[in-house]
Design a protein around this motif. Structure first.
Motif, PDB file in Angstrom:
ATOM      1  N   GLU A   5       3.585   3.558  -7.024  1.00 53.80           N
ATOM      2  CA  GLU A   5       4.077   2.370  -7.937  1.00 53.80           C
ATOM      3  C   GLU A   5       2.956   1.628  -8.421  1.00 53.80           C
ATOM      4  O   GLU A   5       2.387   0.893  -7.633  1.00 53.80           O
ATOM      5  CB  GLU A   5       5.100   1.401  -6.994  1.00 53.80           C
ATOM      6  CG  GLU A   5       6.576   1.820  -6.994  1.00 53.80           C
ATOM      7  CD  GLU A   5       7.397   1.069  -6.220  1.00 53.80           C
ATOM      8  OE1 GLU A   5       7.326  -0.386  -6.452  1.00 53.80           O
ATOM      9  OE2 GLU A   5       8.242   1.222  -5.368  1.00 53.80           O
ATOM     10  N   ILE A   6       2.662   1.579  -9.537  1.00 52.86           N
ATOM     11  CA  ILE A   6       1.631   0.674  -9.959  1.00 52.86           C
ATOM     12  C   ILE A   6       1.653  -0.900  -9.999  1.00 52.86           C
ATOM     13  O   ILE A   6       0.746  -1.582  -9.849  1.00 52.86           O
ATOM     14  CB  ILE A   6       0.908   1.116 -11.669  1.00 52.86           C
ATOM     15  CG1 ILE A   6      -0.374   0.848 -11.611  1.00 52.86           C
ATOM     16  CG2 ILE A   6       1.969   0.515 -12.473  1.00 52.86           C
ATOM     17  CD1 ILE A   6      -1.153   1.464 -12.790  1.00 52.86           C
ATOM     18  N   VAL A  26       0.897  -1.062  -0.040  1.00 57.05           N
ATOM     19  CA  VAL A  26      -0.007   0.008  -0.103  1.00 57.05           C
ATOM     20  C   VAL A  26       0.856   1.357   0.066  1.00 57.05           C
ATOM     21  O   VAL A  26       0.518   2.103  -0.511  1.00 57.05           O
ATOM     22  CB  VAL A  26      -0.904   0.152   1.222  1.00 57.05           C
ATOM     23  CG1 VAL A  26      -1.703   1.271   1.499  1.00 57.05           C
ATOM     24  CG2 VAL A  26      -2.077  -0.932   0.970  1.00 57.05           C
ATOM     25  N   PHE A  67       0.384  -2.010  -6.704  1.00 54.43           N
ATOM     26  CA  PHE A  67      -1.076  -2.111  -6.658  1.00 54.43           C
ATOM     27  C   PHE A  67      -1.426  -3.588  -7.479  1.00 54.43           C
ATOM     28  O   PHE A  67      -2.350  -4.289  -7.198  1.00 54.43           O
ATOM     29  CB  PHE A  67      -1.653  -1.021  -7.353  1.00 54.43           C
ATOM     30  CG  PHE A  67      -3.167  -1.033  -7.376  1.00 54.43           C
ATOM     31  CD1 PHE A  67      -3.944  -0.854  -6.119  1.00 54.43           C
ATOM     32  CD2 PHE A  67      -4.029  -1.248  -8.474  1.00 54.43           C
ATOM     33  CE1 PHE A  67      -5.005  -1.053  -5.957  1.00 54.43           C
ATOM     34  CE2 PHE A  67      -5.348  -1.129  -8.183  1.00 54.43           C
ATOM     35  CZ  PHE A  67      -5.892  -1.199  -7.014  1.00 54.43           C
ATOM     36  N   GLN A  68      -0.842  -3.948  -8.599  1.00 51.16           N
ATOM     37  CA  GLN A  68      -0.975  -5.211  -9.393  1.00 51.16           C
ATOM     38  C   GLN A  68      -0.715  -6.145  -8.571  1.00 51.16           C
ATOM     39  O   GLN A  68      -1.458  -7.349  -8.735  1.00 51.16           O
ATOM     40  CB  GLN A  68       0.063  -5.057 -10.559  1.00 51.16           C
ATOM     41  CG  GLN A  68      -0.198  -6.238 -11.450  1.00 51.16           C
ATOM     42  CD  GLN A  68       0.711  -6.179 -12.601  1.00 51.16           C
ATOM     43  OE1 GLN A  68       1.459  -5.420 -12.863  1.00 51.16           O
ATOM     44  NE2 GLN A  68       0.611  -7.305 -13.651  1.00 51.16           N
ATOM     45  N   TYR A  83      -7.721   2.028  -6.059  1.00 53.52           N
ATOM     46  CA  TYR A  83      -6.399   2.659  -6.502  1.00 53.52           C
ATOM     47  C   TYR A  83      -6.740   4.174  -6.453  1.00 53.52           C
ATOM     48  O   TYR A  83      -6.044   4.836  -5.998  1.00 53.52           O
ATOM     49  CB  TYR A  83      -6.464   2.299  -7.859  1.00 53.52           C
ATOM     50  CG  TYR A  83      -5.118   2.984  -8.638  1.00 53.52           C
ATOM     51  CD1 TYR A  83      -3.846   2.316  -8.424  1.00 53.52           C
ATOM     52  CD2 TYR A  83      -5.012   4.019  -9.282  1.00 53.52           C
ATOM     53  CE1 TYR A  83      -2.616   2.920  -8.785  1.00 53.52           C
ATOM     54  CE2 TYR A  83      -3.898   4.698  -9.832  1.00 53.52           C
ATOM     55  CZ  TYR A  83      -2.703   4.016  -9.659  1.00 53.52           C
ATOM     56  OH  TYR A  83      -1.713   4.581  -9.941  1.00 53.52           O
ATOM     57  N   LYS A 129       3.839   1.490  -1.055  1.00 53.11           N
ATOM     58  CA  LYS A 129       4.502   1.641  -2.654  1.00 53.11           C
ATOM     59  C   LYS A 129       3.441   2.397  -3.362  1.00 53.11           C
ATOM     60  O   LYS A 129       3.899   3.108  -4.345  1.00 53.11           O
ATOM     61  CB  LYS A 129       5.104   0.345  -2.900  1.00 53.11           C
ATOM     62  CG  LYS A 129       6.218  -0.109  -2.122  1.00 53.11           C
ATOM     63  CD  LYS A 129       6.754  -1.242  -2.753  1.00 53.11           C
ATOM     64  CE  LYS A 129       8.051  -1.952  -2.003  1.00 53.11           C
ATOM     65  NZ  LYS A 129       8.300  -3.330  -2.426  1.00 53.11           N
ATOM     66  N   CYS A 130       2.325   1.876  -3.170  1.00 59.35           N
ATOM     67  CA  CYS A 130       1.068   2.413  -4.211  1.00 59.35           C
ATOM     68  C   CYS A 130       1.119   3.888  -3.769  1.00 59.35           C
ATOM     69  O   CYS A 130       1.035   4.706  -4.781  1.00 59.35           O
ATOM     70  CB  CYS A 130      -0.193   1.687  -3.953  1.00 59.35           C
ATOM     71  SG  CYS A 130      -0.313   0.010  -4.420  1.00 59.35           S
ATOM     72  N   GLN A 131       1.240   4.299  -2.621  1.00 61.47           N
ATOM     73  CA  GLN A 131       0.794   5.669  -2.486  1.00 61.47           C
ATOM     74  C   GLN A 131       1.917   6.443  -3.000  1.00 61.47           C
ATOM     75  O   GLN A 131       1.747   7.386  -3.093  1.00 61.47           O
ATOM     76  CB  GLN A 131       0.634   5.654  -0.749  1.00 61.47           C
ATOM     77  CG  GLN A 131      -0.595   5.285  -0.359  1.00 61.47           C
ATOM     78  CD  GLN A 131      -0.793   5.065   1.155  1.00 61.47           C
ATOM     79  OE1 GLN A 131       0.228   5.088   2.106  1.00 61.47           O
ATOM     80  NE2 GLN A 131      -1.745   5.197   1.780  1.00 61.47           N
ATOM     81  N   ILE A 156      -6.564   5.136  -2.498  1.00 58.28           N
ATOM     82  CA  ILE A 156      -5.536   4.530  -1.839  1.00 58.28           C
ATOM     83  C   ILE A 156      -4.554   5.286  -0.960  1.00 58.28           C
ATOM     84  O   ILE A 156      -4.211   5.079   0.145  1.00 58.28           O
ATOM     85  CB  ILE A 156      -4.508   3.620  -2.563  1.00 58.28           C
ATOM     86  CG1 ILE A 156      -4.028   2.479  -1.626  1.00 58.28           C
ATOM     87  CG2 ILE A 156      -3.379   4.276  -3.490  1.00 58.28           C
ATOM     88  CD1 ILE A 156      -3.954   1.015  -2.117  1.00 58.28           C
TER      89      ILE A 156
END
Lengths: 184, 177
Positions: A16-17, A9, A20-21, A57, A11-13, A60
């Motif tokens: 980094e897509i 999470v 999320f994948q 997404y 990393k997503c923030q 997030i």
């Protein structure tokens, strides 16, 4: 070593897509099963599941880790499925047709656990009884049966207390029991 | 807890393993001695296994790649301004989003009633409109106005000799009309 949900999470923030994948690959099947349970239609469930991850997404950055990622994700999924179900009810005939289609597909599955006529009738009666439950009662049944979630987690997902979860489950099972009667 | 009705209400939680140790033990002991409640337990277990078969076993696995492609397409697709507004409206005005409005409306209503009653009290205080001394012999005129019943009273009275004017409530008065 596998990253935790919270690490992914974060990393997503940071944008980094790929992270999320990874989260999608962990939860897509579980989310799909819950939504199929609520909607009883595979195509609609697939659409709502993809939309759930898209919403997750977009939101997030607002997720602070106060609850676990999966309860947060389930909350989005359940709300979207209930919303979709309410919109579907505007056209109940179409919904019934797609449900009948689902029965046909299920009969073709080789590993059908309902092997005899009695069990087939029980399944049909069960589907009809589940569909008669309110979205809130249906949600507790699905989350408990499909995921085996604790009352605390279900309460977090649905935004209610553990006591409310227990009473909704009792009521929903009682209703199903009454409708299934002799089949049980 | 020994009553069958209470036991049956807790059976669901007991089967889910969500009861405390002492409650769970009471139910277990009751089921050993009550055939009717034990039959109820068997029905609930059958219901649970049927639900599991229906809700879990019959759902196909979905391939990840096409699923992710659908999610990714949504992420990368530029949404039009009206889609953005619709999404914002849906998330803002959906039932859980509106939950805060219920206590807010209650607080506003309570505030309105409180202010209303304050103003009414204020107007009751103002019902006693005026007291004026009209000469040097202790004669006074009082004008009383009661808003709620729209009553007006004009009262002439004279203070007793040596009494303080402020103790008007104990003053013997002699209405002139």
């Amino acid at each position: 070593m596998e990253s935790s949900d919270w690490e992914l999470v974060q990393k997503c923030q940071a944008g980094e897509i790929g992270a999320f994948q990874e989260l999608v690959s962990r939860y897509h099947q579980k989310i799909y099963v819950v939504i199929v349970g609520l909607l009883r239609n595979r195509e609609d469930a697939l659409e709502v599941a993809q939309e759930t991850f898209f919403r997750a997404y977009r939101k997030i950055k607002s997720f602070q880790g106060g609850s676990s990622f999966y309860t947060w994700l389930y909350r989005i999924a359940v709300n979207m499925a209930i919303d979709s179900q309410r919109r579907q009810k505007r056209n109940p005939l179409e919904f019934r047709e797609t449900m009948d289609g689902l029965f046909e597909e299920q009969n073709e599955v080789a590993r059908d656990p309902f092997s005899d006529v009695h069990d087939r009738e029980l399944r049909e009666k069960l589907v009809a009884s589940i569909n008669d439950l309110t979205p809130e009662h249906k949600a507790v049944i699905i989350l408990r049966t499909v995921e085996g979630l604790s009352y605390k987690d279900i309460g977090e997902i649905l935004g209610c207390s553990e006591g409310t979860v227990m009473s909704r489950l009792h009521y929903a099972r009682k209703k199903l029991q009454e409708k299934l009667g002799a089949f049980l | 807890m020994r009553d069958c009705k209470l036991i049956r209400e807790s059976l669901s939680g007991w089967l889910d393993g969500q009861l405390g140790t002492s409650d769970a033990e009471i139910i277990r002991l009751h089921l050993e001695s009550c055939a009717s409640c034990d039959g109820e337990r068997r029905q609930l277990e059958k219901l649970q296994s049927s639900l599991k078969s229906l809700l879990v076993s019959n759902v196909p696995r979905i391939a990840f790649e096409p699923f992710w492609a659908g999610v990714r397409e949504r992420i990368t697709k530029k949404r039009s301004w009206h889609e953005e507004i619709m999404e914002w409206a849906r998330s803002t005005f959906a039932a859980p989003g509106l939950a805060w409005t219920v206590p807010a409306v209650i607080v506003v209503l309570l505030g309105v009633f409180a202010l209303d009653s304050f103003w009414k009290l204020g107007s009751q205080r103002n019902n006693f409109a005026a007291v004026e001394s009209i000469d040097a012999h202790g004669r006074n005129v009082a004008l009383l106005r009661e808003d709620e019943t729209k009553t007006t009273v004009i009262w002439l009275y004279q203070n007793q000799e040596g009494e303080d004017e402020s103790s008007g409530e104990n003053t013997e008065t002699s209405p002139s009309f």
